[in-house]
Design a protein around this motif. Structure first.
Motif, PDB file in Angstrom:
ATOM      1  N   LEU A 147       0.809  -1.225   0.000  1.00  0.00           N
ATOM      2  CA  LEU A 147       0.000   0.000   0.000  1.00  0.00           C
ATOM      3  C   LEU A 147       0.840   1.271   0.000  1.00  0.00           C
ATOM      4  CD1 LEU A 147      -2.914  -0.974   2.416  1.00  0.00           C
ATOM      5  CD2 LEU A 147      -2.982  -0.777  -0.062  1.00  0.00           C
ATOM      6  N   SER A 148       2.098   1.184   0.441  1.00  0.00           N
ATOM      7  CA  SER A 148       2.927   2.391   0.491  1.00  0.00           C
ATOM      8  C   SER A 148       3.701   2.639  -0.805  1.00  0.00           C
ATOM      9  CB  SER A 148       3.890   2.325   1.679  1.00  0.00           C
ATOM     10  OG  SER A 148       4.786   1.247   1.524  1.00  0.00           O
ATOM     11  N   LYS A 149       3.458   1.843  -1.843  1.00  0.00           N
ATOM     12  CA  LYS A 149       4.155   2.041  -3.124  1.00  0.00           C
ATOM     13  C   LYS A 149       3.885   3.414  -3.723  1.00  0.00           C
ATOM     14  CE  LYS A 149       4.411  -2.769  -4.565  1.00  0.00           C
ATOM     15  NZ  LYS A 149       3.903  -3.775  -5.491  1.00  0.00           N
ATOM     16  N   SER A 150       2.687   3.945  -3.518  1.00  0.00           N
ATOM     17  CA  SER A 150       2.333   5.227  -4.138  1.00  0.00           C
ATOM     18  C   SER A 150       2.606   6.432  -3.238  1.00  0.00           C
ATOM     19  CB  SER A 150       0.853   5.208  -4.521  1.00  0.00           C
ATOM     20  OG  SER A 150       0.050   5.091  -3.363  1.00  0.00           O
ATOM     21  N   ILE A 151       3.140   6.187  -2.038  1.00  0.00           N
ATOM     22  CA  ILE A 151       3.428   7.296  -1.121  1.00  0.00           C
ATOM     23  C   ILE A 151       4.751   7.946  -1.508  1.00  0.00           C
ATOM     24  CG2 ILE A 151       3.916   7.894   1.281  1.00  0.00           C
ATOM     25  CD1 ILE A 151       2.166   5.575   2.120  1.00  0.00           C
ATOM     26  N   PRO A 152       4.809   9.279  -1.576  1.00  0.00           N
ATOM     27  CA  PRO A 152       6.057   9.948  -1.946  1.00  0.00           C
ATOM     28  C   PRO A 152       7.150   9.741  -0.892  1.00  0.00           C
ATOM     29  CG  PRO A 152       4.258  11.540  -1.699  1.00  0.00           C
ATOM     30  CD  PRO A 152       3.710  10.214  -1.378  1.00  0.00           C
ATOM     31  N   PRO A 153       8.414   9.656  -1.325  1.00  0.00           N
ATOM     32  CA  PRO A 153       9.522   9.523  -0.373  1.00  0.00           C
ATOM     33  C   PRO A 153       9.545  10.685   0.613  1.00  0.00           C
ATOM     34  CG  PRO A 153      10.277   9.146  -2.615  1.00  0.00           C
ATOM     35  CD  PRO A 153       8.864   9.638  -2.709  1.00  0.00           C
ATOM     36  N   GLY A 154      10.005  10.395   1.827  1.00  0.00           N
ATOM     37  CA  GLY A 154      10.061  11.406   2.871  1.00  0.00           C
ATOM     38  C   GLY A 154       8.808  11.462   3.723  1.00  0.00           C
ATOM     39  N   SER A 155       7.810  10.652   3.379  1.00  0.00           N
ATOM     40  CA  SER A 155       6.560  10.647   4.140  1.00  0.00           C
ATOM     41  C   SER A 155       6.686   9.770   5.383  1.00  0.00           C
ATOM     42  CB  SER A 155       5.412  10.126   3.272  1.00  0.00           C
ATOM     43  OG  SER A 155       5.207  10.967   2.173  1.00  0.00           O
ATOM     44  N   CYS A 156       5.765   9.966   6.294  1.00  0.00           N
ATOM     45  CA  CYS A 156       5.715   9.191   7.532  1.00  0.00           C
ATOM     46  C   CYS A 156       4.477   8.308   7.492  1.00  0.00           C
ATOM     47  CB  CYS A 156       5.656  10.144   8.720  1.00  0.00           C
ATOM     48  SG  CYS A 156       5.709   9.303  10.294  1.00  0.00           S
ATOM     49  N   VAL A 157       4.672   7.006   7.717  1.00  0.00           N
ATOM     50  CA  VAL A 157       3.575   6.040   7.648  1.00  0.00           C
ATOM     51  C   VAL A 157       3.322   5.489   9.048  1.00  0.00           C
ATOM     52  CG1 VAL A 157       2.756   3.902   6.620  1.00  0.00           C
ATOM     53  CG2 VAL A 157       4.232   5.420   5.302  1.00  0.00           C
ATOM     54  N   TYR A 158       2.129   5.728   9.555  1.00  0.00           N
ATOM     55  CA  TYR A 158       1.734   5.200  10.856  1.00  0.00           C
ATOM     56  C   TYR A 158       1.010   3.872  10.663  1.00  0.00           C
ATOM     57  CZ  TYR A 158       2.853   9.600  13.108  1.00  0.00           C
ATOM     58  OH  TYR A 158       3.518  10.679  13.598  1.00  0.00           O
ATOM     59  N   HIS A 159       1.312   2.913  11.522  1.00  0.00           N
ATOM     60  CA  HIS A 159       0.634   1.618  11.508  1.00  0.00           C
ATOM     61  C   HIS A 159       0.711   1.021  12.893  1.00  0.00           C
ATOM     62  CE1 HIS A 159       4.680  -0.152  11.234  1.00  0.00           C
ATOM     63  NE2 HIS A 159       4.907   0.783  10.336  1.00  0.00           N
ATOM     64  N   ASP A 160      -0.123   0.022  13.157  1.00  0.00           N
ATOM     65  CA  ASP A 160      -0.117  -0.554  14.497  1.00  0.00           C
ATOM     66  C   ASP A 160       0.825  -1.751  14.582  1.00  0.00           C
ATOM     67  OD1 ASP A 160      -1.534  -2.592  13.284  1.00  0.00           O
ATOM     68  OD2 ASP A 160      -3.449  -2.047  14.173  1.00  0.00           O
ATOM     69  N   ARG A 161       0.927  -2.325  15.747  1.00  0.00           N
ATOM     70  CA  ARG A 161       1.916  -3.373  15.982  1.00  0.00           C
ATOM     71  C   ARG A 161       1.618  -4.660  15.226  1.00  0.00           C
ATOM     72  NH1 ARG A 161      -0.451  -3.374  21.571  1.00  0.00           N
ATOM     73  NH2 ARG A 161      -1.962  -5.053  21.508  1.00  0.00           N
ATOM     74  N   TYR A 162       0.397  -4.846  14.751  1.00  0.00           N
ATOM     75  CA  TYR A 162       0.053  -6.019  13.947  1.00  0.00           C
ATOM     76  C   TYR A 162       0.945  -6.105  12.703  1.00  0.00           C
ATOM     77  CZ  TYR A 162      -2.645  -8.867  10.665  1.00  0.00           C
ATOM     78  OH  TYR A 162      -3.035  -9.795   9.748  1.00  0.00           O
ATOM     79  N   PHE A 163       1.309  -4.971  12.154  1.00  0.00           N
ATOM     80  CA  PHE A 163       2.087  -4.919  10.921  1.00  0.00           C
ATOM     81  C   PHE A 163       3.599  -4.825  11.150  1.00  0.00           C
ATOM     82  CE2 PHE A 163      -2.013  -2.859  10.003  1.00  0.00           C
ATOM     83  CZ  PHE A 163      -2.464  -3.690   8.996  1.00  0.00           C
ATOM     84  N   THR A 164       4.036  -4.493  12.343  1.00  0.00           N
ATOM     85  CA  THR A 164       5.409  -4.085  12.581  1.00  0.00           C
ATOM     86  C   THR A 164       6.371  -5.245  12.782  1.00  0.00           C
ATOM     87  OG1 THR A 164       4.554  -2.111  13.645  1.00  0.00           O
ATOM     88  CG2 THR A 164       6.864  -2.610  13.998  1.00  0.00           C
ATOM     89  N   THR A 165       7.494  -5.197  12.050  1.00  0.00           N
ATOM     90  CA  THR A 165       8.637  -6.078  12.265  1.00  0.00           C
ATOM     91  C   THR A 165       9.899  -5.253  12.011  1.00  0.00           C
ATOM     92  OG1 THR A 165       8.742  -6.830   9.968  1.00  0.00           O
ATOM     93  CG2 THR A 165       7.387  -8.146  11.482  1.00  0.00           C
ATOM     94  N   VAL A 166      11.014  -5.725  12.531  1.00  0.00           N
ATOM     95  CA  VAL A 166      12.280  -5.012  12.313  1.00  0.00           C
ATOM     96  C   VAL A 166      12.648  -5.016  10.824  1.00  0.00           C
ATOM     97  CG1 VAL A 166      14.745  -5.023  12.837  1.00  0.00           C
ATOM     98  CG2 VAL A 166      13.084  -5.406  14.659  1.00  0.00           C
ATOM     99  N   PRO A 167      12.518  -6.156  10.090  1.00  0.00           N
ATOM    100  CA  PRO A 167      12.822  -6.108   8.651  1.00  0.00           C
ATOM    101  C   PRO A 167      11.933  -5.121   7.882  1.00  0.00           C
ATOM    102  CG  PRO A 167      12.759  -8.376   9.400  1.00  0.00           C
ATOM    103  CD  PRO A 167      12.277  -7.532  10.537  1.00  0.00           C
ATOM    104  N   LEU A 168      10.671  -4.948   8.320  1.00  0.00           N
ATOM    105  CA  LEU A 168       9.801  -3.965   7.661  1.00  0.00           C
ATOM    106  C   LEU A 168      10.358  -2.562   7.833  1.00  0.00           C
ATOM    107  CD1 LEU A 168       7.194  -2.933   6.291  1.00  0.00           C
ATOM    108  CD2 LEU A 168       6.192  -2.864   8.577  1.00  0.00           C
ATOM    109  N   ILE A 169      10.767  -2.211   9.037  1.00  0.00           N
ATOM    110  CA  ILE A 169      11.303  -0.870   9.290  1.00  0.00           C
ATOM    111  C   ILE A 169      12.573  -0.644   8.473  1.00  0.00           C
ATOM    112  CG2 ILE A 169      12.272   0.630  11.077  1.00  0.00           C
ATOM    113  CD1 ILE A 169      10.242  -0.689  13.000  1.00  0.00           C
ATOM    114  N   GLU A 170      13.418  -1.670   8.353  1.00  0.00           N
ATOM    115  CA  GLU A 170      14.634  -1.548   7.534  1.00  0.00           C
ATOM    116  C   GLU A 170      14.273  -1.347   6.063  1.00  0.00           C
ATOM    117  OE1 GLU A 170      16.643  -5.173   8.484  1.00  0.00           O
ATOM    118  OE2 GLU A 170      17.471  -4.385  10.363  1.00  0.00           O
ATOM    119  N   GLU A 171      13.281  -2.077   5.587  1.00  0.00           N
ATOM    120  CA  GLU A 171      12.846  -1.943   4.188  1.00  0.00           C
ATOM    121  C   GLU A 171      12.238  -0.568   3.943  1.00  0.00           C
ATOM    122  OE1 GLU A 171      12.729  -3.186   0.356  1.00  0.00           O
ATOM    123  OE2 GLU A 171      13.548  -4.361   2.021  1.00  0.00           O
TER     124      GLU A 171
END
Length: 192
Positions: A147-171
């Protein structure tokens, strides 16, 4: 009806709560007949391109809504990705029950919104058939990345802990998107 939601459908035609723009346009019984007889496709069998899609009867409407959402402007800013329930109590194998939701029965929908609650993109969860691209990181992170493919670089994406992993944050850092964990990630988005 989407702009002025009443808790019960007949309230649009009652004398005390009547809205002339709706009640004066057509009778309640005519509206219910049209609503119950609405068909999006003209066939009882799926076209060859939609075999295996349990939502094939409403897929043209889903595609039209997605096209309209994709036309909306995206500027660097704050975005939110979360799950949402589309109320549905009929029979369909994609119907889910998610406890602790305001409307727990319906279709699970993953939604990208702006900080004001404007829906920019969505994907209805179809179980194992749901394709979010690369699922090496798991379902939650793949939803965020899709879903974040269309978000411009430099944006901030909020999500809850259901989605969160360390590899996701690195990506997300590689994509120049800032991932933020939020207790309540998404403003309420109302569907008509």
């Amino acid at each position: 009806m989407g702009c002025l939601p009443y808790p019960r459908l007949p309230m649009y035609w009652r004398a005390v709560t009547r809205l002339e723009i709706i009640g004066g346009l057509m009778s309640r019984d005519r509206f219910l007949t049209l609503r119950n007889a609405l068909h999006v496709v003209d066939s009882d069998s799926p076209p060859p391109t939609e075999i295996g899609n349990p939502l094939w009867k409403v897929q043209p409407m889903i595609n039209q809504i997605k096209r309209a959402c994709n036309k909306l402007e995206r500027v660097p800013g704050f975005y939110s990705i979360d799950e949402q329930m589309i109320p549905f109590t009929g029979r369909c194998q994609q119907r889910r029950v998610v406890k602790n939701k305001p409307r727990p029965v319906g279709f699970k929908n993953f939604v990208l919104t702006t900080s004001e609650g404007l829906m920019l993109d969505f994907d209805i969860y179809r179980g194992a058939r749901t394709t979010f691209g690369d699922t090496n990181l798991g379902l939650g992170p793949s939803v965020i990345l899709h879903l974040s493919k269309s978000i411009p670089p430099g944006s901030c994406v909020y999500h809850d802990r259901y989605f969160t992993t360390v590899p996701l944050i690195e990506e997300m850092n590689k994509l120049n998107l800032h991932a933020r964990l939020a207790k309540r990630a998404m403003p309420r988005v109302w569907l008509a």
